[in-house]
Write an enzyme that holds these catalytic residues in place. Structure first.
Site, PDB file in Angstrom:
ATOM      1  N   HIS A   1       3.518   1.874   2.037  1.00 36.84           N
ATOM      2  CA  HIS A   1       4.091   2.305   3.316  1.00 36.84           C
ATOM      3  C   HIS A   1       5.599   2.050   3.375  1.00 36.84           C
ATOM      4  O   HIS A   1       6.130   1.174   2.705  1.00 36.84           O
ATOM      5  CB  HIS A   1       3.353   1.705   4.524  1.00 36.84           C
ATOM      6  CG  HIS A   1       3.549   0.245   4.794  1.00 36.84           C
ATOM      7  ND1 HIS A   1       2.526  -0.669   4.786  1.00 36.84           N
ATOM      8  CD2 HIS A   1       4.660  -0.466   5.126  1.00 36.84           C
ATOM      9  CE1 HIS A   1       2.988  -1.858   5.095  1.00 36.84           C
ATOM     10  NE2 HIS A   1       4.291  -1.768   5.310  1.00 36.84           N
TER      11      HIS A   1
ATOM     12  N   ASP B   1       0.825  -1.212   0.000  1.00 37.29           N
ATOM     13  CA  ASP B   1       0.000   0.000   0.000  1.00 37.29           C
ATOM     14  C   ASP B   1       0.866   1.273   0.000  1.00 37.29           C
ATOM     15  O   ASP B   1       0.365   2.368   0.219  1.00 37.29           O
ATOM     16  CB  ASP B   1      -0.947   0.003   1.219  1.00 37.29           C
ATOM     17  CG  ASP B   1      -0.212  -0.018   2.553  1.00 37.29           C
ATOM     18  OD1 ASP B   1       1.046  -0.016   2.568  1.00 37.29           O
ATOM     19  OD2 ASP B   1      -0.887  -0.026   3.607  1.00 37.29           O
TER      20      ASP B   1
HETATM   21  C1  GLP Z   1       6.182  -4.557   6.799  1.00 41.21           C
HETATM   22  C2  GLP Z   1       7.323  -3.763   7.497  1.00 41.21           C
HETATM   23  C3  GLP Z   1       8.041  -2.906   6.513  1.00 41.21           C
HETATM   24  C4  GLP Z   1       8.274  -3.738   5.267  1.00 41.21           C
HETATM   25  C5  GLP Z   1       6.962  -3.935   4.550  1.00 41.21           C
HETATM   26  C6  GLP Z   1       7.039  -4.905   3.388  1.00 41.21           C
HETATM   27  O1  GLP Z   1       4.957  -4.421   7.347  1.00 41.21           O
HETATM   28  N1  GLP Z   1       6.958  -2.966   8.608  1.00 41.21           N
HETATM   29  O2  GLP Z   1       9.255  -2.415   7.071  1.00 41.21           O
HETATM   30  O3  GLP Z   1       9.145  -3.082   4.400  1.00 41.21           O
HETATM   31  O4  GLP Z   1       5.935  -4.254   5.441  1.00 41.21           O
HETATM   32  O5  GLP Z   1       7.100  -6.216   3.801  1.00 41.21           O
HETATM   33  P1  GLP Z   1       7.693  -7.379   2.914  1.00 41.21           P
HETATM   34  O6  GLP Z   1       9.143  -7.085   2.774  1.00 41.21           O
HETATM   35  O7  GLP Z   1       7.448  -8.635   3.688  1.00 41.21           O
HETATM   36  O8  GLP Z   1       6.975  -7.316   1.624  1.00 41.21           O
END
Ligand code: GLP
Length: 258
Positions: A136, A134
């Site tokens: 973030h 999304d």
């Molecule tokens: C999580 C973490 C982030 C991370 C993101 C993506 O919730 N808080 O720091 O970069 O979401 O996660 P993933 O790397 O598992 O796709």
């Protein structure tokens, strides 16, 4: 923003590892901002291997993690402290590592102290970031202030669903987290964002080519003077200026390469 497109996640991680190595060669006592999630796992594996081969020295570095779930003790298997031990700190010695304490009983005070610890360490030299689907960064969900500091956040339902894979059920995913703010992240001297897979393509396009907006917190990195994004082909698939990014990378002067 520098955009580097690599064939797959493995190549992305190798390029990122080279950036870490160069950072630590130039400044052995670097302050590193670290991330969790699935994205940095291969990079951490590479950093461990490089350390074992004598090719990397993290022993003078201080690290600060981006975020932690509220209500999970440091020993909880799905907390980020356990994640970091398992993926990095059990294998590699660093001078000092920091992660927000999910069990603190004074969240505002703890977050302010975390910010102060970053300042006291001299600020973050290199901040590693993953990207939520999304848009973030850290746990700064859409709508986060682009000037925000380390604080309490409530996860979106999309993030709870995405992170449920690490817990027994979605109901077990904590709803609250502490995260460095977007403003905290923007103060790092260099940012390095990694993203793999089709599921990140929309977030990558919004981050790089969309408007700067709190609705896609990663887009705030367009305001950062030294930000590198390394993606695989799938995550790059919705970028309009892909060919130009490749052209820049192919024509990069040798002294700029990691
Ligand atoms: C999580 C973490 C982030 C991370 C993101 C993506 O919730 N808080 O720091 O970069 O979401 O996660 P993933 O790397 O598992 O796709």
């Amino acid at each position: 923003m520098e955009v580097i497109i690599k064939r797959d996640a493995q190549e992305v991680s190798l390029e990122a590892a080279a950036i870490f190595r160069r950072q630590l060669q130039e400044k052995p006592d670097s302050v590193l901002g670290l991330a969790t999630g699935s994205t940095p796992v291969a990079l951490y594996r590479r950093l461990v291997a490089m350390t074992q081969e004598g090719d990397l020295d993290l022993s003078h570095a201080t690290t600060f993690n981006l975020d932690e779930y509220v209500g999970l003790p440091g020993s909880h298997p799905h907390g980020y402290a356990a994640f970091m031990r398992q993926n990095l700190f059990d294998h590699v010695k660093v001078a000092r590592w920091w992660i927000p304490d999910g069990m603190t009983n004074d969240i505002p005070q703890h977050c302010a102290a975390y910010e102060q610890a970053i300042t006291d360490a001299g600020g973050i030299d290199l901040q590693l970031l993953g990207l939520g689907s999304d848009g973030h960064i850290g746990f700064n969900e859409p709508g986060s202030s682009l000037g925000s500091r380390t604080r309490l956040k409530t996860l979106t339902m999309q993030t709870v669903a995405a992170n449920a894979q690490y817990f027994a059920s979605p109901a077990e995913v904590p709803r609250h987290v502490m995260t460095m703010g977007v403003g905290t992240i923007l103060e790092a001297r260099r940012c390095l964002v990694l993203a793999f897979g089709e599921g990140k393509a929309k977030a990558v396009a919004a981050m790089v080519e969309g408007p700067v907006t709190a609705m896609a917190p990663a887009s705030a990195l367009q305001m950062h003077a030294v930000c590198t994004l390394i993606v695989d082909e799938a995550a790059a698939s919705l970028l309009q200026r892909k060919e130009y990014y490749r052209w820049i990378y192919e024509n990069k002067p040798a002294w700029q390469r990691a």
